[in-house]
Write a protein that holds these residues in place. Structure first.
Motif, PDB file in Angstrom:
ATOM      1  N   ARG A 127      41.925  34.052  31.187  1.00 51.88           N
ATOM      2  CA  ARG A 127      42.660  35.260  31.517  1.00 51.88           C
ATOM      3  C   ARG A 127      42.014  35.934  32.717  1.00 51.88           C
ATOM      4  NH1 ARG A 127      47.437  36.345  29.439  1.00 51.88           N
ATOM      5  NH2 ARG A 127      46.989  38.547  29.626  1.00 51.88           N
ATOM      6  N   THR A 128      42.791  36.699  33.460  1.00 50.85           N
ATOM      7  CA  THR A 128      42.214  37.503  34.528  1.00 50.85           C
ATOM      8  C   THR A 128      41.147  38.400  33.902  1.00 50.85           C
ATOM      9  OG1 THR A 128      44.441  37.606  35.292  1.00 50.85           O
ATOM     10  CG2 THR A 128      42.845  38.878  36.521  1.00 50.85           C
ATOM     11  N   PRO A 129      40.053  38.714  34.541  1.00 54.28           N
ATOM     12  CA  PRO A 129      39.669  38.333  35.897  1.00 54.28           C
ATOM     13  C   PRO A 129      39.116  36.920  36.025  1.00 54.28           C
ATOM     14  CG  PRO A 129      38.030  39.772  34.922  1.00 54.28           C
ATOM     15  CD  PRO A 129      39.108  39.635  33.938  1.00 54.28           C
ATOM     16  N   PHE A 130      39.292  36.118  35.041  1.00 53.51           N
ATOM     17  CA  PHE A 130      38.763  34.748  35.125  1.00 53.51           C
ATOM     18  C   PHE A 130      39.888  33.732  35.195  1.00 53.51           C
ATOM     19  CE2 PHE A 130      35.958  37.337  32.462  1.00 53.51           C
ATOM     20  CZ  PHE A 130      34.868  37.379  33.290  1.00 53.51           C
ATOM     21  N   ASP A 131      40.927  34.006  35.978  1.00 47.87           N
ATOM     22  CA  ASP A 131      42.056  33.076  35.934  1.00 47.87           C
ATOM     23  C   ASP A 131      42.150  32.200  37.169  1.00 47.87           C
ATOM     24  OD1 ASP A 131      42.878  34.973  37.665  1.00 47.87           O
ATOM     25  OD2 ASP A 131      44.955  34.951  37.008  1.00 47.87           O
ATOM     26  N   ILE A 132      41.023  31.915  37.821  1.00 51.90           N
ATOM     27  CA  ILE A 132      41.128  31.013  38.960  1.00 51.90           C
ATOM     28  C   ILE A 132      41.682  29.629  38.615  1.00 51.90           C
ATOM     29  CG2 ILE A 132      39.477  32.119  40.520  1.00 51.90           C
ATOM     30  CD1 ILE A 132      37.508  29.918  39.559  1.00 51.90           C
ATOM     31  N   PRO A 133      41.577  29.143  37.366  1.00 54.77           N
ATOM     32  CA  PRO A 133      42.203  27.850  37.088  1.00 54.77           C
ATOM     33  C   PRO A 133      43.716  27.884  37.248  1.00 54.77           C
ATOM     34  CG  PRO A 133      40.667  28.400  35.382  1.00 54.77           C
ATOM     35  CD  PRO A 133      40.799  29.604  36.229  1.00 54.77           C
ATOM     36  N   ILE A 134      44.328  29.044  37.062  1.00 54.57           N
ATOM     37  CA  ILE A 134      45.783  29.080  37.177  1.00 54.57           C
ATOM     38  C   ILE A 134      46.199  30.069  38.256  1.00 54.57           C
ATOM     39  CG2 ILE A 134      46.442  28.250  34.913  1.00 54.57           C
ATOM     40  CD1 ILE A 134      46.408  31.098  33.938  1.00 54.57           C
ATOM     41  N   PHE A 159      46.104  43.429  23.405  1.00 59.38           N
ATOM     42  CA  PHE A 159      46.631  44.436  24.321  1.00 59.38           C
ATOM     43  C   PHE A 159      45.619  44.743  25.415  1.00 59.38           C
ATOM     44  CE2 PHE A 159      46.604  48.984  25.407  1.00 59.38           C
ATOM     45  CZ  PHE A 159      47.773  49.028  26.131  1.00 59.38           C
ATOM     46  N   ILE A 160      44.337  44.872  25.023  1.00 60.14           N
ATOM     47  CA  ILE A 160      43.306  45.161  26.026  1.00 60.14           C
ATOM     48  C   ILE A 160      43.191  44.001  27.011  1.00 60.14           C
ATOM     49  CG2 ILE A 160      40.856  45.631  26.373  1.00 60.14           C
ATOM     50  CD1 ILE A 160      40.862  47.035  23.699  1.00 60.14           C
ATOM     51  N   GLN A 161      43.321  42.769  26.489  1.00 59.18           N
ATOM     52  CA  GLN A 161      43.268  41.611  27.389  1.00 59.18           C
ATOM     53  C   GLN A 161      44.384  41.674  28.420  1.00 59.18           C
ATOM     54  OE1 GLN A 161      43.400  38.261  24.775  1.00 59.18           O
ATOM     55  NE2 GLN A 161      41.184  38.095  24.689  1.00 59.18           N
ATOM     56  N   ILE A 162      45.586  42.040  27.953  1.00 58.42           N
ATOM     57  CA  ILE A 162      46.721  42.126  28.878  1.00 58.42           C
ATOM     58  C   ILE A 162      46.488  43.249  29.886  1.00 58.42           C
ATOM     59  CG2 ILE A 162      49.170  42.677  29.006  1.00 58.42           C
ATOM     60  CD1 ILE A 162      49.500  41.303  26.316  1.00 58.42           C
ATOM     61  N   TRP A 163      46.007  44.366  29.369  1.00 58.61           N
ATOM     62  CA  TRP A 163      45.715  45.523  30.192  1.00 58.61           C
ATOM     63  C   TRP A 163      44.749  45.146  31.320  1.00 58.61           C
ATOM     64  CZ3 TRP A 163      42.807  50.255  27.683  1.00 58.61           C
ATOM     65  CH2 TRP A 163      42.723  51.280  28.611  1.00 58.61           C
ATOM     66  N   ILE A 164      43.663  44.428  30.926  1.00 59.42           N
ATOM     67  CA  ILE A 164      42.675  44.014  31.918  1.00 59.42           C
ATOM     68  C   ILE A 164      43.306  43.095  32.949  1.00 59.42           C
ATOM     69  CG2 ILE A 164      40.642  42.561  32.197  1.00 59.42           C
ATOM     70  CD1 ILE A 164      39.517  43.805  29.718  1.00 59.42           C
ATOM     71  N   ARG A 165      44.168  42.206  32.466  1.00 54.13           N
ATOM     72  CA  ARG A 165      44.764  41.245  33.390  1.00 54.13           C
ATOM     73  C   ARG A 165      45.503  41.943  34.516  1.00 54.13           C
ATOM     74  NH1 ARG A 165      48.918  36.231  32.515  1.00 54.13           N
ATOM     75  NH2 ARG A 165      49.443  36.082  34.698  1.00 54.13           N
ATOM     76  N   TRP A 166      46.193  43.019  34.178  1.00 51.15           N
ATOM     77  CA  TRP A 166      47.022  43.653  35.203  1.00 51.15           C
ATOM     78  C   TRP A 166      46.307  44.769  35.917  1.00 51.15           C
ATOM     79  CZ3 TRP A 166      50.915  40.929  36.701  1.00 51.15           C
ATOM     80  CH2 TRP A 166      51.386  39.956  35.817  1.00 51.15           C
ATOM     81  N   THR A 167      45.008  44.953  35.662  1.00 51.70           N
ATOM     82  CA  THR A 167      44.270  46.012  36.348  1.00 51.70           C
ATOM     83  C   THR A 167      43.204  45.456  37.282  1.00 51.70           C
ATOM     84  OG1 THR A 167      44.165  46.751  34.070  1.00 51.70           O
ATOM     85  CG2 THR A 167      43.696  48.359  35.733  1.00 51.70           C
TER      86      THR A 167
END
Lengths: 164, 365
Positions: free
Chosen positions: B228-235, B321-329
């Motif tokens: 997941r973002t901030p670690f989503d360089i694989p995708i 939810f927090i994971q999603i939140w982090i992804r978009w921030t």
């Protein structure tokens, strides 16, 4: 067991090295299943964690990094067939003889362990008391290997680095 | 078997909710509406998407290594789904009560890495291969701080069984171990017993205040585990098209997506069990106001199941939810920053935490 043996044979006969690595995964997993059927949960999980999760991934990674990603596939051909058969046959005979000659049921630790239920807590206690020296030595050895690996890898990187 | 069927259905329903949630939350964060057309407030959007995915043709590229390409998504999915077998959803409901629960989980999730490698390699596509390489390098590195924080918890709890770890964090500990006692912050010398008070005071992050740090490390590492973002360089869409699943379509693609959302839920469940009290209620008993007893049923009874599942799932969904939140921030990290974070900061910190939690354990007994 059939799966384990079958995939092991497949490793021997396949020429595609990546298929061989993936068949090795099947072998490891089926070995883990055999361990579970024998009641050794912990060994089974360790088997998956160490071999599938660690060694095999390293292996596949190595294959992928060294493989030419083009039309040519990396093939593992067979050389030295006669010598190979001789060596593995000799090893098999030695092991087979040894295993059939040994009387495992008469060994002390085997007699004691029959009455014990497999328990991780007890296993841990024994590991940290009776076998602690072996445990520590293995730990030290792994640390040395780790430092050695870092040393080798670090040096190689400096040469490749062009002035930063 | 019941647990298997339950988790399978739960998993699918969760994925629908999570995808819808992700789109809505991202929309709100970016100040737009998100799906609005299908159903009231776009609520049926996911069902429409699902129908679309099922109808799609299952394309297998001509140059792909078919024998690897075809089973790879199934391996990824199976590995993740097998992890759910040992999640104690309530006090009496879990797939399998293996003694080595957490150990099994760490082992089985590593199969996922192999599946991703197969996905990337089988596609015979440079973007897919790059994605897979990055994913694997990242997951393998972040497994170390993750494993070390798990070791911290295991050292404090003195057990590998997830169910037992959960029992220790609530008012029902004495039902399985009559002599057990919890103290405020785990320090026996303070002399404030919290076994009967329960609630948030006995959760691991309060029982051992060190675990607040461990929880942060665990959470960061689990984000990396699930790509997941901030670690989503694989995708990373801007560099790699779609990452390791670029070549997939139809059902196989949806299996990979399912596993991505699945591992988000799995690590959230794990975080909840290890740090946030599992199925235990967050409210403590305060004198005669027995909030903890009112908001949780006796283990094994119907109300016990209901409350347990409610707390467990709502806590896990909060983390998702927090994971999603982090992804978009947050923006994504570069590869070298990613490795730096894991090896130079998280791993040493986790090792120190292991040491400190061993010392803390001395205070507890």
């Amino acid at each position: 067991m059939v799966l384990a043996a079958g995939s092991a044979v497949f490793i021997m006969f396949t020429k595609n090295i990546l298929y061989a690595a993936l068949a090795l995964m099947v072998t490891f997993l089926s070995l883990a299943v055999i361990f579970i059927f024998l009641g050794a949960e912990f060994v089974a999980i360790t088997q998956i964690l160490v071999y599938v999760g660690g060694i095999l991934i390293l292996l596949v990674f190595g294959i992928m990094l060294t493989n030419k990603t083009g039309s040519t596939q990396v093939l593992s051909l067979t050389y030295n067939k006669v010598l190979g058969f001789l060596a593995s046959g000799a090893l098999f005979i030695i092991l087979f003889k040894g295993i059939t000659l040994a009387n495992f049921a008469a060994l002390d630790w085997n007699k004691e362990s029959e009455s014990l239920e497999p328990s991780i807590a007890k296993f841990g206690q024994i590991l940290m008391t009776d076998y602690v020296i072996a445990f520590e030595i293995i730990g030290l050895l792994l640390l040395l290997a780790l430092i050695g690996a870092v040393r080798i890898a670090g040096k190689a990187r400096k040469e490749a680095d062009h002035g930063t | 078997m019941i647990a298997f069927l339950f988790f399978l259905v739960f998993f699918l329903v969760y994925a629908l909710i999570a995808v819808y949630g992700e789109r809505k939350i991202s929309a709100f964060i970016q100040d737009r509406y998100g799906p609005m057309e299908v159903g009231y407030y776009g609520i049926l959007q996911m069902i429409a998407d699902l129908l679309k995915i099922i109808q799609k043709e299952d394309i297998i590229p001509f140059a792909a290594d078919k024998r690897i390409f075809k089973p790879a998504p199934i391996i990824v999915f199976t590995a993740i789904f097998a992890g759910f077998a040992i999640i104690p959803l309530t006090s009496d409901f879990m797939g399998s009560e293996v003694e080595a629960g957490i150990f099994y989980l760490l082992a089985i999730v590593s199969l996922d890495v192999l599946g991703i490698l197969m996905v990337g390699w089988g596609s015979n596509n440079k973007y897919a291969l790059f994605g897979a390489m990055r994913a694997v390098a990242q997951i393998v590195s972040y497994e170390i701080p993750l494993g070390l924080t798990v070791v911290c918890v295991v050292m404090i709890s003195q057990t590998l069984s997830l169910q037992e770890i959960t029992y220790q964090q609530g008012i029902w500990w004495n039902t399985i171990d009559p002599d057990a006692q919890n103290y405020l912050f785990g320090i026996k010398a303070l002399g404030i017993e919290t076994t009967a008070i329960g609630g948030i005071l006995t959760w691991n992050i309060f029982r051992v205040p060190l675990f607040l740090l461990a929880f942060v490390i665990f959470f960061i590492a689990s984000l990396a585990e699930s790509n997941r973002t901030p670690f989503d360089i694989p995708i990373a869409e801007s560099e790699l098209v779609g990452g390791f699943h670029t070549e997939y379509s139809g059902f196989r693609w949806s299996l990979i997506m399912l596993s991505e959302y699945g591992i988000m839920l799995l690590v959230s469940f794990l975080a909840v069990v290890l740090f946030l009290g599992g199925w235990n209620t967050p409210f403590p008993n305060i004198g005669s106001v027995e909030l903890a007893t009112w908001t949780s049923g006796t283990p094994g009874t119907f109300t016990g199941h209901l409350w347990g599942a409610f707390w467990m799932i709502s806590k896990a969904f909060t983390l998702v939810f927090i994971q999603i939140w982090i992804r978009w921030t947050f923006p994504r990290l570069r590869l070298d920053q990613l490795m730096n974070l894991s090896w130079k900061y998280l791993t040493p910190a986790a090792i120190i935490l292991v040491l400190l939690s061993a010392l803390w354990r001395m205070l507890m007994i």
